[in-house]
Design a protein around this motif. Structure first.
Motif, PDB file in Angstrom:
ATOM      1  N   TRP A   1       1.273  14.741 -11.230  1.00 43.87           N
ATOM      2  CA  TRP A   1       0.750  13.988 -12.367  1.00 43.87           C
ATOM      3  C   TRP A   1       0.193  14.887 -13.467  1.00 43.87           C
ATOM      4  N   THR A   2      -0.371  16.010 -13.082  1.00 46.12           N
ATOM      5  CA  THR A   2      -0.949  16.886 -14.116  1.00 46.12           C
ATOM      6  C   THR A   2       0.112  17.396 -15.092  1.00 46.12           C
ATOM      7  N   ASP A   3       1.377  17.410 -14.647  1.00 45.20           N
ATOM      8  CA  ASP A   3       2.460  17.856 -15.540  1.00 45.20           C
ATOM      9  C   ASP A   3       2.661  16.909 -16.719  1.00 45.20           C
ATOM     10  N   VAL A   4       2.214  15.656 -16.563  1.00 47.40           N
ATOM     11  CA  VAL A   4       2.372  14.674 -17.654  1.00 47.40           C
ATOM     12  C   VAL A   4       1.008  14.250 -18.203  1.00 47.40           C
ATOM     13  N   GLU A   5       0.023  15.166 -18.121  1.00 48.31           N
ATOM     14  CA  GLU A   5      -1.300  14.962 -18.715  1.00 48.31           C
ATOM     15  C   GLU A   5      -2.117  13.866 -18.035  1.00 48.31           C
ATOM     16  N   VAL A   6      -1.890  13.623 -16.752  1.00 45.97           N
ATOM     17  CA  VAL A   6      -2.688  12.648 -15.994  1.00 45.97           C
ATOM     18  C   VAL A   6      -3.653  13.409 -15.100  1.00 45.97           C
ATOM     19  N   HIS A   7      -4.952  13.121 -15.260  1.00 45.16           N
ATOM     20  CA  HIS A   7      -5.986  13.831 -14.493  1.00 45.16           C
ATOM     21  C   HIS A   7      -6.310  13.117 -13.187  1.00 45.16           C
ATOM     22  N   THR A   8      -6.556  11.807 -13.250  1.00 44.97           N
ATOM     23  CA  THR A   8      -6.973  11.042 -12.077  1.00 44.97           C
ATOM     24  C   THR A   8      -6.058   9.834 -11.905  1.00 44.97           C
ATOM     25  N   VAL A   9      -5.651   9.568 -10.652  1.00 43.80           N
ATOM     26  CA  VAL A   9      -4.822   8.399 -10.344  1.00 43.80           C
ATOM     27  C   VAL A   9      -5.622   7.471  -9.438  1.00 43.80           C
ATOM     28  N   TYR A  10      -5.942   6.274  -9.943  1.00 41.03           N
ATOM     29  CA  TYR A  10      -6.634   5.267  -9.145  1.00 41.03           C
ATOM     30  C   TYR A  10      -5.603   4.351  -8.486  1.00 41.03           C
ATOM     31  N   GLN A  11      -5.997   3.755  -7.332  1.00 38.55           N
ATOM     32  CA  GLN A  11      -5.073   2.917  -6.575  1.00 38.55           C
ATOM     33  C   GLN A  11      -5.682   1.533  -6.349  1.00 38.55           C
ATOM     34  N   ALA A  12      -4.846   0.496  -6.488  1.00 39.58           N
ATOM     35  CA  ALA A  12      -5.302  -0.872  -6.215  1.00 39.58           C
ATOM     36  C   ALA A  12      -4.159  -1.647  -5.578  1.00 39.58           C
ATOM     37  N   THR A  13      -4.483  -2.525  -4.635  1.00 42.77           N
ATOM     38  CA  THR A  13      -3.467  -3.336  -3.964  1.00 42.77           C
ATOM     39  C   THR A  13      -3.574  -4.811  -4.345  1.00 42.77           C
ATOM     40  N   SER A  14      -4.364  -5.114  -5.364  1.00 45.67           N
ATOM     41  CA  SER A  14      -4.457  -6.487  -5.871  1.00 45.67           C
ATOM     42  C   SER A  14      -4.952  -6.448  -7.307  1.00 45.67           C
ATOM     43  N   ALA A  15      -4.713  -7.554  -8.010  1.00 46.51           N
ATOM     44  CA  ALA A  15      -5.166  -7.635  -9.402  1.00 46.51           C
ATOM     45  C   ALA A  15      -6.687  -7.596  -9.486  1.00 46.51           C
ATOM     46  N   MET A  16      -7.369  -8.240  -8.539  1.00 44.50           N
ATOM     47  CA  MET A  16      -8.828  -8.267  -8.570  1.00 44.50           C
ATOM     48  C   MET A  16      -9.393  -6.866  -8.377  1.00 44.50           C
TER      49      MET A  16
ATOM     50  N   PHE B   1       0.821  -1.213   0.000  1.00 38.14           N
ATOM     51  CA  PHE B   1       0.000   0.000   0.000  1.00 38.14           C
ATOM     52  C   PHE B   1       0.855   1.263   0.000  1.00 38.14           C
ATOM     53  N   SER B   2       1.953   1.248   0.737  1.00 44.44           N
ATOM     54  CA  SER B   2       2.791   2.447   0.832  1.00 44.44           C
ATOM     55  C   SER B   2       3.384   2.822  -0.520  1.00 44.44           C
ATOM     56  N   VAL B   3       3.719   1.820  -1.331  1.00 45.85           N
ATOM     57  CA  VAL B   3       4.262   2.085  -2.667  1.00 45.85           C
ATOM     58  C   VAL B   3       3.196   2.761  -3.533  1.00 45.85           C
ATOM     59  N   VAL B   4       1.987   2.214  -3.488  1.00 41.32           N
ATOM     60  CA  VAL B   4       0.889   2.770  -4.283  1.00 41.32           C
ATOM     61  C   VAL B   4       0.586   4.202  -3.857  1.00 41.32           C
ATOM     62  N   GLU B   5       0.459   4.417  -2.544  1.00 44.19           N
ATOM     63  CA  GLU B   5       0.084   5.740  -2.053  1.00 44.19           C
ATOM     64  C   GLU B   5       1.169   6.768  -2.340  1.00 44.19           C
ATOM     65  N   THR B   6       2.428   6.364  -2.195  1.00 44.36           N
ATOM     66  CA  THR B   6       3.524   7.297  -2.460  1.00 44.36           C
ATOM     67  C   THR B   6       3.498   7.759  -3.907  1.00 44.36           C
ATOM     68  N   LEU B   7       3.378   6.809  -4.833  1.00 47.26           N
ATOM     69  CA  LEU B   7       3.342   7.163  -6.253  1.00 47.26           C
ATOM     70  C   LEU B   7       2.109   7.995  -6.587  1.00 47.26           C
ATOM     71  N   ALA B   8       0.985   7.637  -5.985  1.00 46.69           N
ATOM     72  CA  ALA B   8      -0.284   8.293  -6.355  1.00 46.69           C
ATOM     73  C   ALA B   8      -0.393   9.720  -5.843  1.00 46.69           C
ATOM     74  N   THR B   9       0.188   9.998  -4.673  1.00 49.94           N
ATOM     75  CA  THR B   9      -0.108  11.287  -4.032  1.00 49.94           C
ATOM     76  C   THR B   9       1.052  12.278  -4.010  1.00 49.94           C
ATOM     77  N   THR B  10       2.266  11.839  -4.351  1.00 50.37           N
ATOM     78  CA  THR B  10       3.396  12.761  -4.209  1.00 50.37           C
ATOM     79  C   THR B  10       3.961  13.280  -5.519  1.00 50.37           C
ATOM     80  N   LEU B  11       3.508  12.748  -6.637  1.00 53.62           N
ATOM     81  CA  LEU B  11       4.056  13.182  -7.922  1.00 53.62           C
ATOM     82  C   LEU B  11       3.122  14.188  -8.611  1.00 53.62           C
TER      83      LEU B  11
END
Length: 548
Positions: free
Chosen positions: A23-38, A11-21
């Motif tokens: 993203w709008t600088d590289v044309e990303v509007h929304t970042v979704y997070q998942a901790t499993s394939a399902m 979870f910490s890897v996902v949250e770090t990437l999702a909330t600290t970068l």
């Protein structure tokens, strides 16, 4: 702007990437997070996702298995593998198949942003190719019959086009008609002997259209389709060279009509001969394109309808028209879009404009005809009542004193009285809607902020907040930014950092306890976020406060 999904069982890897970068600088509007394939597959099924970053090693289902399922669902999603050194060769092999890139752990922020930037640029290029003129024109040709029919119905219903838009539409659809050219209309109704072939009815209509094109093509240009009442409608004009030749004759007017009627009769007999069915048809007067299309259409349909049942296999010309059809409805009131449609979409300027056209036509054609005034009054009052009730209100409560005339239609003795009342009532409805809209938005913002402040110790994501206020995450994000001038994620971060500042300065809580109070289950991650916000670590910040 594009949407990104990050998948990792840590979870910490996902949250770090999702909330600290950024993203709008590289044309990303929304970042979704998942901790499993399902969980990732569930998000892809319920949201629009353009890019996926996924770890390889995850319980239950690996990242490569996830990517395989993603491509079975949507081949346009771009996938990036997040992999350790031990899986490096495995990752390179995957790239030859469906993965567009890989990131080697430990990965820097710059590497992640550069990779995603390259992918968003690639997506942009792909979307540009989709709308290339060649592809569009190929699609246009394929769908031209449907586009012709839709455009014809717009004209039959009196939809207003500017001259420029109309000429562009005619050119795009390759329709050989021009502004103010003479044309006539042929309305065709299939009779009962076709009804036994219900499954092939559309095929018969198409066949009649093809026969008409073949029969008329020598002397005429043709534009046809099917109207909302199941009549085939043909707009017909002489080809320019044919018209110029005939105009040299003194009996041009007689020949103009007789040749047209002969050709139309040939269509009627050909349908009977080759399709084994009968049709009734009405040839209208001549008019100017496109101005006279709605009126001629109404005249044709009214005339045929009055004769159907009395006669069989009708062929009616303009000379046989029933004079009673001169008393008609206010055409502009029934042209699409209707008042109800405009109310449903909140197009207030268009509503005012439509009513202006209606009253102009009413005055110019029928003056203060009481029947027509009542026709428009009942239509307008019905639309007003519909809109109020649909929004859970009584129209009387909204209009106040302006509601009283509605219960006495006899008060509307003239067009000007009805027009003045309609405009005032409409303005009241519009103002009431704007007030509700602003109040509704303010309530949503207040509800969001209260929820966030009361749940800081929890993992609060955009989706969690959106579920609380029953809004789509993207709409919620836009609304919050529009109303407050601040991104929701920035507000959440600012609130947590302000609370962290307070705890560090005014309590003896340990740093890991402060981290937990603010919903950060991973203290090292909290330290990283705090330092990025204040440029010092939590411990350094506390010591600075003690010294002061």
């Amino acid at each position: 702007m594009y949407n990104l999904l990050i998948v990792d069982d840590e979870f910490s890897v996902v949250e770090t990437l999702a909330t600290t970068l950024p993203w709008t600088d590289v044309e990303v509007h929304t970042v979704y997070q998942a901790t499993s394939a399902m969980q990732a597959l569930e998000i892809i099924n319920t949201h629009t996702v353009d890019i996926v970053i996924t770890d390889i090693r995850m319980p239950e289902k690996s990242g490569l298995e996830l990517i395989k399922e993603i491509y079975q669902m949507n081949t346009k999603i771009k996938c990036v593998l997040l992999t350790g050194y031990a899986e490096f060769e495995y990752a390179k092999l995957a790239i030859t198949n469906q993965v567009v890139n890989y990131l080697l752990k430990p990965v820097s922020d710059e590497e992640v942003l550069n990779t995603i930037s390259g992918i968003t640029k690639q997506l942009s290029e792909e979307y540009k190719k989709i709308v290339e003129l060649q592809r569009v024109m190929k699609t246009l040709q394929h769908h031209k019959p449907v586009l012709h029919a839709n455009f014809l119905n717009d004209l039959l219903n009196g939809r207003k086009f500017s001259n420029e838009d109309l000429l562009d539409k005619l050119a795009l659809l390759e329709i050989p008609f021009g502004l103010h050219q003479d044309f006539t209309m042929l309305a065709v109704r299939l009779e009962q002997d076709f009804s036994s072939h219900d499954r092939n009815f559309a095929l018969f209509e198409f066949a009649i259209g093809n026969i008409a094109e073949e029969i008329f093509k020598e002397n005429y240009d043709l534009f046809w389709g099917k109207d909302s009442q199941d009549y085939l409608v043909f707009l017909i004009k002489y080809k320019s060279h044919k018209e110029n030749l005939l105009k040299e004759r003194n009996d041009w007017v007689d020949i103009k009509n007789s040749l047209l009627h002969e050709t139309a009769l040939k269509l009627q007999t050909s349908v009977k001969k080759y399709l084994k069915g009968t049709i009734s048809m009405m040839v209208s007067n001549w008019g100017l394109f496109p101005l006279d299309i709605p009126v001629l259409h109404q005249e044709c349909i009214t005339t045929i309808r009055k004769r159907i049942g009395k006669d069989h296999e009708l062929f009616i010309t303009s000379m046989e028209q029933d004079a009673s059809i001169e008393f008609q409805t206010i055409q502009s009131f029934y042209e699409p879009p209707s008042l109800l449609q405009l109310f449903d979409t909140g197009r207030w300027e268009a509503i005012f404009e439509k009513l202006s056209f209606v009253f102009e036509e009413l005055v110019n054609r029928y003056g203060n005809s009481q029947e027509h005034i009542l026709e428009i009054y009942y239509g307008i009052s019905g639309a007003f009542t519909y809109y109020a009730h649909k929004n859970g209100k009584r129209l009387e409560d909204i209009l106040g004193e302006h509601f009283k005339p509605m219960v006495s239609p006899s008060l509307f003795r003239s067009v000007s009285i009805l027009q003045n009342w309609s405009n005032k009532a409409l303005k009241i409805l519009m103002d009431d809607t704007i007030k509700d809209f602003k109040h509704g938005r303010s309530s949503v913002i207040q509800s969001i902020q209260e929820f966030v402040e009361n749940h800081l110790e929890e993992d609060i994501s955009l989706q969690v907040i959106a579920d609380h206020v029953y809004l789509h995450p993207v709409y919620l994000s836009k609304t919050y930014k529009s109303e407050t001038g601040e991104n929701l994620s920035d507000y959440l971060l600012r609130l947590k950092m302000e609370k962290a500042s307070y705890y560090l300065k005014n309590t003896n809580a340990k740093i890991y306890e402060v981290s937990t109070k603010l919903g950060y289950q991973n203290p090292p991650y909290f330290n990283k976020v705090f330092k990025k916000y204040y440029n010092v670590t939590p411990q350094e910040y506390r010591e600075m406060g003690t010294q002061s």
